[in-house]
Write a protein that holds these residues in place. Structure first.
Motif, mmCIF file in Angstrom:
data_model
loop_
_atom_site.group_PDB
_atom_site.id
_atom_site.type_symbol
_atom_site.label_atom_id
_atom_site.label_comp_id
_atom_site.label_asym_id
_atom_site.label_seq_id
_atom_site.Cartn_x
_atom_site.Cartn_y
_atom_site.Cartn_z
ATOM 1 N N ARG A 1 42.827 22.026 45.550
ATOM 2 C CA ARG A 1 42.592 23.407 45.990
ATOM 3 C C ARG A 1 42.455 24.292 44.756
ATOM 4 N NH1 ARG A 1 44.035 24.359 51.533
ATOM 5 N NH2 ARG A 1 45.180 22.602 52.460
ATOM 6 N N PHE A 2 41.530 25.228 44.809
ATOM 7 C CA PHE A 2 41.326 26.184 43.722
ATOM 8 C C PHE A 2 42.194 27.417 43.971
ATOM 9 C CE2 PHE A 2 37.459 23.744 44.448
ATOM 10 C CZ PHE A 2 37.255 23.185 43.194
ATOM 11 N N GLN A 3 42.698 27.999 42.893
ATOM 12 C CA GLN A 3 43.626 29.122 43.017
ATOM 13 C C GLN A 3 43.092 30.376 42.322
ATOM 14 O OE1 GLN A 3 47.389 27.644 41.461
ATOM 15 N NE2 GLN A 3 47.969 26.875 43.480
ATOM 16 N N THR A 4 43.276 31.507 42.990
ATOM 17 C CA THR A 4 42.958 32.822 42.437
ATOM 18 C C THR A 4 44.241 33.635 42.431
ATOM 19 O OG1 THR A 4 40.747 32.688 43.416
ATOM 20 C CG2 THR A 4 41.490 34.855 42.640
ATOM 21 N N ARG A 5 44.579 34.193 41.285
ATOM 22 C CA ARG A 5 45.863 34.893 41.159
ATOM 23 C C ARG A 5 45.649 36.385 40.914
ATOM 24 N NH1 ARG A 5 46.764 29.883 38.512
ATOM 25 N NH2 ARG A 5 48.474 28.694 39.483
ATOM 26 N N LEU A 6 46.575 37.165 41.477
ATOM 27 C CA LEU A 6 46.596 38.615 41.285
ATOM 28 C C LEU A 6 47.854 38.982 40.515
ATOM 29 C CD1 LEU A 6 45.686 41.560 41.910
ATOM 30 C CD2 LEU A 6 46.962 41.355 44.060
ATOM 31 N N TYR A 7 47.675 39.691 39.407
ATOM 32 C CA TYR A 7 48.790 40.081 38.546
ATOM 33 C C TYR A 7 48.865 41.594 38.396
ATOM 34 C CZ TYR A 7 49.188 35.261 36.707
ATOM 35 O OH TYR A 7 49.359 33.911 36.554
ATOM 36 N N ALA A 8 50.097 42.089 38.211
ATOM 37 C CA ALA A 8 50.325 43.465 37.740
ATOM 38 C C ALA A 8 50.713 43.390 36.274
ATOM 39 C CB ALA A 8 51.422 44.136 38.543
ATOM 40 N N GLN A 9 50.134 44.259 35.451
ATOM 41 C CA GLN A 9 50.378 44.196 34.009
ATOM 42 C C GLN A 9 51.846 44.437 33.676
ATOM 43 O OE1 GLN A 9 47.795 46.783 31.790
ATOM 44 N NE2 GLN A 9 48.095 45.675 29.879
ATOM 45 N N ASN B 1 47.276 47.882 34.349
ATOM 46 C CA ASN B 1 46.188 47.394 35.190
ATOM 47 C C ASN B 1 46.654 46.362 36.210
ATOM 48 O OD1 ASN B 1 44.236 48.834 33.584
ATOM 49 N ND2 ASN B 1 44.284 47.167 32.093
ATOM 50 N N LEU B 2 45.828 46.154 37.211
ATOM 51 C CA LEU B 2 45.910 44.981 38.067
ATOM 52 C C LEU B 2 44.833 44.008 37.590
ATOM 53 C CD1 LEU B 2 46.230 46.597 41.618
ATOM 54 C CD2 LEU B 2 48.048 45.395 40.364
ATOM 55 N N TYR B 3 45.167 42.706 37.577
ATOM 56 C CA TYR B 3 44.230 41.693 37.113
ATOM 57 C C TYR B 3 43.986 40.652 38.198
ATOM 58 C CZ TYR B 3 44.555 43.357 32.291
ATOM 59 O OH TYR B 3 44.484 44.127 31.151
ATOM 60 N N ALA C 1 40.636 40.824 50.402
ATOM 61 C CA ALA C 1 40.937 42.075 49.697
ATOM 62 C C ALA C 1 42.140 42.777 50.334
ATOM 63 C CB ALA C 1 39.712 42.989 49.720
ATOM 64 N N ALA C 2 42.208 42.760 51.664
ATOM 65 C CA ALA C 2 43.348 43.378 52.348
ATOM 66 C C ALA C 2 44.647 42.648 52.023
ATOM 67 C CB ALA C 2 43.102 43.394 53.857
ATOM 68 N N ARG C 3 44.581 41.336 51.926
ATOM 69 C CA ARG C 3 45.764 40.535 51.548
ATOM 70 C C ARG C 3 46.260 40.945 50.169
ATOM 71 N NH1 ARG C 3 46.766 34.079 51.405
ATOM 72 N NH2 ARG C 3 47.821 33.945 49.387
ATOM 73 N N TRP C 4 45.325 41.067 49.211
ATOM 74 C CA TRP C 4 45.724 41.483 47.869
ATOM 75 C C TRP C 4 46.359 42.878 47.890
ATOM 76 C CZ3 TRP C 4 40.309 39.911 45.646
ATOM 77 C CH2 TRP C 4 40.295 38.532 45.400
ATOM 78 N N ALA C 5 45.786 43.780 48.652
ATOM 79 C CA ALA C 5 46.334 45.139 48.720
ATOM 80 C C ALA C 5 47.748 45.132 49.299
ATOM 81 C CB ALA C 5 45.411 46.032 49.556
ATOM 82 N N ARG C 6 47.981 44.295 50.300
ATOM 83 C CA ARG C 6 49.334 44.201 50.881
ATOM 84 C C ARG C 6 50.310 43.626 49.864
ATOM 85 N NH1 ARG C 6 46.288 42.327 55.335
ATOM 86 N NH2 ARG C 6 46.872 40.144 54.868
ATOM 87 N N ALA C 7 49.849 42.687 49.039
ATOM 88 C CA ALA C 7 50.712 42.122 48.007
ATOM 89 C C ALA C 7 51.111 43.191 46.992
ATOM 90 C CB ALA C 7 50.008 40.962 47.311
ATOM 91 N N VAL C 8 50.166 44.071 46.650
ATOM 92 C CA VAL C 8 50.472 45.179 45.739
ATOM 93 C C VAL C 8 51.504 46.107 46.367
ATOM 94 C CG1 VAL C 8 49.501 47.198 44.572
ATOM 95 C CG2 VAL C 8 48.220 45.050 44.612
ATOM 96 N N LYS C 9 51.335 46.388 47.623
ATOM 97 C CA LYS C 9 52.254 47.286 48.326
ATOM 98 C C LYS C 9 53.654 46.676 48.413
ATOM 99 C CE LYS C 9 52.280 50.364 52.331
ATOM 100 N NZ LYS C 9 51.495 50.784 53.534
ATOM 101 N N ARG C 10 53.732 45.368 48.693
ATOM 102 C CA ARG C 10 55.038 44.688 48.776
ATOM 103 C C ARG C 10 55.775 44.724 47.446
ATOM 104 N NH1 ARG C 10 52.198 40.782 51.711
ATOM 105 N NH2 ARG C 10 52.130 39.434 49.867
ATOM 106 N N LEU D 1 51.619 38.672 41.654
ATOM 107 C CA LEU D 1 51.746 39.295 42.968
ATOM 108 C C LEU D 1 51.251 38.396 44.101
ATOM 109 C CD1 LEU D 1 50.486 42.931 42.187
ATOM 110 C CD2 LEU D 1 52.804 41.995 41.994
ATOM 111 N N ASP D 2 50.258 37.570 43.823
ATOM 112 C CA ASP D 2 49.702 36.736 44.895
ATOM 113 C C ASP D 2 48.935 35.563 44.296
ATOM 114 O OD1 ASP D 2 49.030 36.500 47.889
ATOM 115 O OD2 ASP D 2 47.052 36.372 46.979
#
Length: 486
Positions: free
Chosen positions: A82-90, A102-104, A128-137, A300-301
């Motif tokens: 499985r390929f993975q895409t990650r969301l980070y907060a700086q 930034n968010l990356y 995109a909505a999933r990522w936004a919820r992760a930022v909010k959490r 974050l995700d």
């Protein structure tokens, strides 16, 4: 001595059938559709040749090249990869929920991100909505910096060098990106126009692509129901022109084109999703080629793709070029290299030579999908690969990724094929078609259930006459009838 004669008796039908088929194939090649064209074919059991016509001559393979790319991907990456895409907060947010940085989005070369083309995938809006919820959490209420799409996993041209200009800008030649999104494509919708030879006016794009300008030179054609419109635009170019014709229509008509910058679009989608969650962003969405230091960032995700075996089904059954090109680059990433076309090709060559399937003389490759006319393969290389996979534990995934002749995918290369014989489940095919090229390769079974691998390749065709399909169909029918008895 009596055992020798017994062996001759047992195998004589097989040898006789192969000899008869060789003669039959040579006779069928006298058809006028092949006048001035080149044709090569090869069929074999795992231990015996059945027929051969120019088996070691190089031909343009079109999409049958995907058989090599998907074989290498299954063997090297594994069917459950499985390929993975990650969301980070700086940084972590302060006591007010403000992220002073930034968010990356770290591109992990997932071909399917934001697409439902593969079973288990999610729409780009849902991702995109999933990522936004992760930022909010994470307690972030405002982002002072921007949203950065990290494209550093890849380098070099996003489209293989030998792809024709006519193809670039269209969905089937969409640029590869470590952050694919929505299959790196968008729809262009034209206003209804029931009259022929009239301008076709663009009504909208779905989704909207910020900064995009379209100029339509398309007209309507009352004599065809086919889409003959082509979008012209290079990667990162936000001014596109559309030429050709679309059918006359009362309800409107749509075509698909390539996103100029998929990673940029992914960052913009997250930006809009954050606004929907009430999270303000101070900076602009940007795509960058330089990787930041993630060691001190907050994860974050992590978004995971469907399994590779399910992606391979789309590559082969639906002949989807983007996913094939992404798998090629992932071969390079797996080897610890940058995901470029050339690095991917180097790994594919290494796989072919290691397993004695081909070398740089029998396989001259410029991409992973077969879109370039400059690719060259021999029929024997295709059959070698097909037979190699029959001995792999991944063979069930590979075999089932190929279309049956009644499958709606793979361009319906064998329309009405074998229906009277009720034999469609005994044949698996991968077709390939570009201008002047028609190729077909895959598996069938003889009357005793033994598996046969075959490749049938025609180049320099002057017309789109479907008589060639019937020739290929008849050859496969004869393979199904083996072993013949005198």
């Amino acid at each position: 001595m009596k055992y020798f004669y017994l062996l001759i008796f047992l195998f004589f039908p097989l040898f006789s059938g192969a000899q008869n088929l060789q003669t039959y194939v040579q006779t069928r090649l006298q058809h006028p559709v092949l006048n001035g064209a080149w044709w090569g074919g090869y069929a074999a059991y795992d231990d015996a040749e059945i027929f051969s016509v120019q088996p070691d001559t190089r031909f343009t393979p079109a999409s049958t090249l995907k058989l090599l790319t998907t074989a290498a991907a299954l063997e090297i990456l594994g069917p459950h990869h499985r390929f993975q895409t990650r969301l980070y907060a700086q940084h972590r947010p302060d006591e007010r929920g403000v992220l002073n940085g930034n968010l990356y989005l770290q591109g992990g070369a997932d071909p399917t991100l934001g697409s439902t083309r593969v079973t288990g995938g999610e729409t780009w809006q849902d991702v995109a909505a999933r990522w936004a919820r992760a930022v909010k959490r994470a307690g972030i209420t405002r982002v002072e910096g921007g949203i950065i799409a990290d494209e550093s996993a890849f380098e070099g041209p996003s489209i293989p060098n030998k792809v024709n200009w006519e193809n670039i800008g269209n969905y089937y030649a969409a640029p590869a990106s470590p952050l694919c999104f929505n299959d790196n494509s968008f729809e262009i919708h034209f206003k209804p126009q029931p009259r022929a030879d009239k301008p076709a006016e663009v009504e909208k794009t779905v989704p909207q692509v910020p900064g995009l300008t379209l100029k339509s030179f398309v007209t309507t054609d009352g004599k065809t129901k086919k889409d003959n419109a082509y979008a012209y635009g290079a990667p990162n170019q936000y001014e596109m022109e559309i030429y050709g014709t679309i059918p006359t229509n009362f309800m409107g008509f749509s075509i698909k084109a390539a996103l100029p910058n998929p990673a940029q679009f992914a960052a913009e989608a997250l930006h809009n999703a954050l606004r929907a969650e009430g999270i303000a962003v101070g900076g602009r969405p940007l795509a960058e080629q330089t990787a930041p230091d993630y060691t001190e960032m907050q994860l974050l995700d992590t978004y995971e793709s469907p399994e590779l075996k399910d992606i391979v089904v789309i590559v082969n059954k639906r002949s989807f070029n983007l996913y094939a090109e992404m798998l090629l680059r992932n071969l390079a990433l797996h080897a610890g290299k940058k995901g470029s076309v050339q690095n991917g090709l180097n790994e594919l060559y290494a796989f072919l030579t290691k397993n004695h399937l081909a070398d740089e003389k029998t396989a001259v490759l410029y991409d992973g999908s077969g879109l370039s006319r400059d690719n060259m393969l021999t029929p024997k290389t295709l059959v070698n690969t097909l037979l190699f996979m029959t001995k792999s534990p991944n063979f069930p995934y590979y075999y089932n990724s190929l279309a049956t002749p009644d499958d709606r995918g793979d361009l319906l290369l064998l329309r009405r094929f074998l229906k009277p014989k009720k034999k469609v489940q005994e044949v698996r095919v991968k077709g390939g078609t570009i201008d002047g090229v028609k190729a077909l390769a895959g598996y069938t079974h003889d009357k005793d259930g033994r598996i046969i691998a075959f490749a049938l390749m025609a180049n320099n065709l002057a017309s789109k006459d479907e008589a060639l399909f019937r020739i290929h169909e008849d050859i496969i029918k004869h393979l199904l009838a083996l072993p013949e008895k005198n």
